[in-house]
Design a protein around this motif. Structure first.
Motif, PDB file in Angstrom:
ATOM      1  N   ARG A 190      -5.142   3.965   1.483  1.00  0.00           N
ATOM      2  CA  ARG A 190      -3.920   3.570   2.183  1.00  0.00           C
ATOM      3  C   ARG A 190      -4.160   3.450   3.681  1.00  0.00           C
ATOM      4  O   ARG A 190      -3.702   2.494   4.320  1.00  0.00           O
ATOM      5  CB  ARG A 190      -2.845   4.611   1.886  1.00  0.00           C
ATOM      6  CG  ARG A 190      -1.594   4.555   2.743  1.00  0.00           C
ATOM      7  CD  ARG A 190      -0.819   5.839   2.517  1.00  0.00           C
ATOM      8  NE  ARG A 190       0.335   5.967   3.384  1.00  0.00           N
ATOM      9  CZ  ARG A 190       0.699   7.104   3.939  1.00  0.00           C
ATOM     10  NH1 ARG A 190      -0.003   8.209   3.738  1.00  0.00           N
ATOM     11  NH2 ARG A 190       1.782   7.169   4.686  1.00  0.00           N
ATOM     12  N   TYR A 247      -7.526  -2.389  -1.342  1.00  0.00           N
ATOM     13  CA  TYR A 247      -6.430  -2.640  -2.278  1.00  0.00           C
ATOM     14  C   TYR A 247      -6.908  -2.558  -3.730  1.00  0.00           C
ATOM     15  O   TYR A 247      -6.228  -2.007  -4.604  1.00  0.00           O
ATOM     16  CB  TYR A 247      -5.802  -4.007  -2.014  1.00  0.00           C
ATOM     17  CG  TYR A 247      -4.515  -3.948  -1.218  1.00  0.00           C
ATOM     18  CD1 TYR A 247      -3.408  -3.256  -1.698  1.00  0.00           C
ATOM     19  CD2 TYR A 247      -4.412  -4.587   0.016  1.00  0.00           C
ATOM     20  CE1 TYR A 247      -2.227  -3.196  -0.960  1.00  0.00           C
ATOM     21  CE2 TYR A 247      -3.231  -4.538   0.756  1.00  0.00           C
ATOM     22  CZ  TYR A 247      -2.141  -3.839   0.259  1.00  0.00           C
ATOM     23  OH  TYR A 247      -0.972  -3.772   0.989  1.00  0.00           O
ATOM     24  N   SER A 256       0.830  -1.211   0.000  1.00  0.00           N
ATOM     25  CA  SER A 256       0.000   0.000   0.000  1.00  0.00           C
ATOM     26  C   SER A 256       0.861   1.257   0.000  1.00  0.00           C
ATOM     27  O   SER A 256       0.534   2.255  -0.658  1.00  0.00           O
ATOM     28  CB  SER A 256      -0.934   0.002   1.216  1.00  0.00           C
ATOM     29  OG  SER A 256      -0.186  -0.089   2.428  1.00  0.00           O
TER      30      SER A 256
END
Length: 458
Positions: free
Chosen positions: A200, A216, A162
């Protein structure tokens, strides 16, 4: 006109009667006695300037001054800003770096530009000049040596998928913004940094892998959108008609943006592919296929003793009885120690024109093949700290010699610790693969110069 060595001395302070100042004085004498060192540095400075020698303008730092300033920096772990302050504030450092009382101290930017001009091959050559001087002074003969490996970390954050995606989004968005300032509406784009930053944080706060899946997926969509727009803008920037309508400074800025896009777009592609495979498809990606930083792409993943994971580069060091570092190789990948043993002995033969009489290795270097090949080079005693099935009699001539060499090998652990604690070898703060190698060699040259000086003061 830049000089290799200062031909006319400036008015300087005298050396203080304190231990560290006496060490600096001894180090200064070593450099004075070996003018070839200044010549090597001078060649790098001329190559970096990309211009011929001229008698106009400021002369700049001499080659010898640049090396002395590098030694002060590495020996204290100074940043360039703090280095500039200490060069202006310290009488001893001014004298060591050949800065006169009335001389203007270089700015942090000038210090950076001069030090970063030094090439790793040049610093390695300087180290060999120091070894020749140590041989003449009977400080180091290279007859009994010890070899071990360690890791120097790159200056990067923890490489989470991330975080890497976020790095890609923010860097490409910044470049798109600079392109829009030059090209106008034709380079318009949607700013997705806030959305990427939210995803994130959601990934960071998720309690399990299942909760991370959707954030994601969205973060990958955002990254892909920014990536695609960056490709389109790069095409616009590369158009010949664009450069024709721009002034000289804007045209130069465009070339800079294109260079940055060419650097970061392939890394972004790799990060997206890596994340899909690891997170969405559950695939175990081999270490050699991973990217752990878009800024320091050369960084390797080093797994040590199946316990700790480091991100940087493995280096292999050979030290002598004087504690000087005789040789170093900065490696790419994570080769097994057992594959490096003969190579390090071959390099000793190259440096001293003869093999060492005795050599001590860590147990990870041990193998029957290595023992046979090293003995064939003319080394009398080869001691591995862990025999791994090898007979002591096959390695050395007696168990007493084996114990002495095994104890002697442990000394390089202390040298490595000193290099990391004092000379910054634990973490490289310079950017790029070439600068990484220069940083490592800069630390080793500074370390060896100090060790050599301390022997001379005994």
């Amino acid at each position: 006109m830049r000089e290799a060595r200062k031909t006319q001395s400036s008015l300087r302070e005298t050396w203080l009667e304190v231990d560290h100042a006496q060490e600096l004085q001894a180090m200064s004498r070593v450099l004075d006695d070996n003018p070839m060192i200044a010549e090597l540095i001078w060649q790098d400075l001329l190559a970096a300037s990309g211009s011929q020698q001229t008698t106009r303008g400021a002369a700049g730092l001499s080659g010898e001054q640049v090396l002395r300033i590098l030694v002060v920096k590495q020996m204290n772990g100074f940043s360039y800003r703090v280095l500039a302050f200490h060069l202006a504030d310290s009488r001893s450092y001014q004298t060591f770096c050949q800065l006169g009382i009335a001389d203007k101290v270089p700015t942090k930017s000038a210090l950076n530009a001069n030090i970063k001009a030094l090439q790793p091959a040049t610093l390695e050559a300087i180290n060999r000049v120091l070894l020749e001087a140590a041989l003449k002074e009977k400080v180091e003969a290279g007859r009994t040596v010890r070899t071990d490996c360690t890791v120097v970390e790159s200056n990067i954050h923890e490489p989470m998928d991330s975080e890497l995606l976020w790095d890609c989004v923010r860097v490409l968005t910044r470049l798109l913004g600079r392109a829009r300032e030059i090209l106008g509406e034709v380079a318009e784009f949607g700013n997705r940094t806030r959305r990427a930053k939210r995803r994130r944080k959601e990934i960071f706060d998720a309690k399990n892998a299942e909760q991370r899946q959707e954030p994601y997926r969205d973060l990958l969509r955002v990254t892909a959108e920014v990536y695609d727009r960056s490709l389109e803008v790069r095409v616009l920037l590369c158009g010949a008609e664009v450069l024709q309508d721009l002034g000289p400074w804007e045209a130069l800025a465009v070339k800079g943006i294109i260079a940055e896009l060419n650097r970061f777009l392939p890394s972004t592609r790799r990060v997206m592919d890596q994340t899909r495979r690891r997170v969405l498809e559950g695939e175990s990606v081999p270490a050699e296929e991973k990217i752990v930083s878009i800024f320091e792409e050369h960084t390797d993943i080093i797994r040590k003793d199946n316990r700790d994971t480091f991100y940087g580069h493995k280096i292999c060091l050979t030290g002598g009885g004087s504690s000087m570092i005789l040789d170093c190789t900065v490696l790419q990948g994570n080769p097994a120690d057992s594959t490096l043993a003969k190579t390090m002995v071959d390099r000793q033969v190259e440096i001293f024109s003869r093999p060492p009489r005795q050599i001590a290795f860590d147990g990870a270097f041990a193998s029957k093949v290595n023992l046979g090949e090293i003995k064939a080079l003319g080394v009398q005693d080869v001691a591995f700290s862990k025999s791994r099935g090898l007979e002591v009699g096959a390695m050395v001539k007696s168990s007493w010699v084996y114990k002495r060499l095994r104890d002697f090998r442990a000394g390089i652990e202390g040298n490595i610790s000193f290099l990391k604690r004092v000379f910054g070898l634990g973490r490289c703060t310079w950017k790029s693969w070439e600068s990484f190698q220069s940083y490592v060699w800069g630390s080793i040259v500074s370390f060896n110069l100090l060790v050599f000086a301390r022997h001379l003061l005994r």
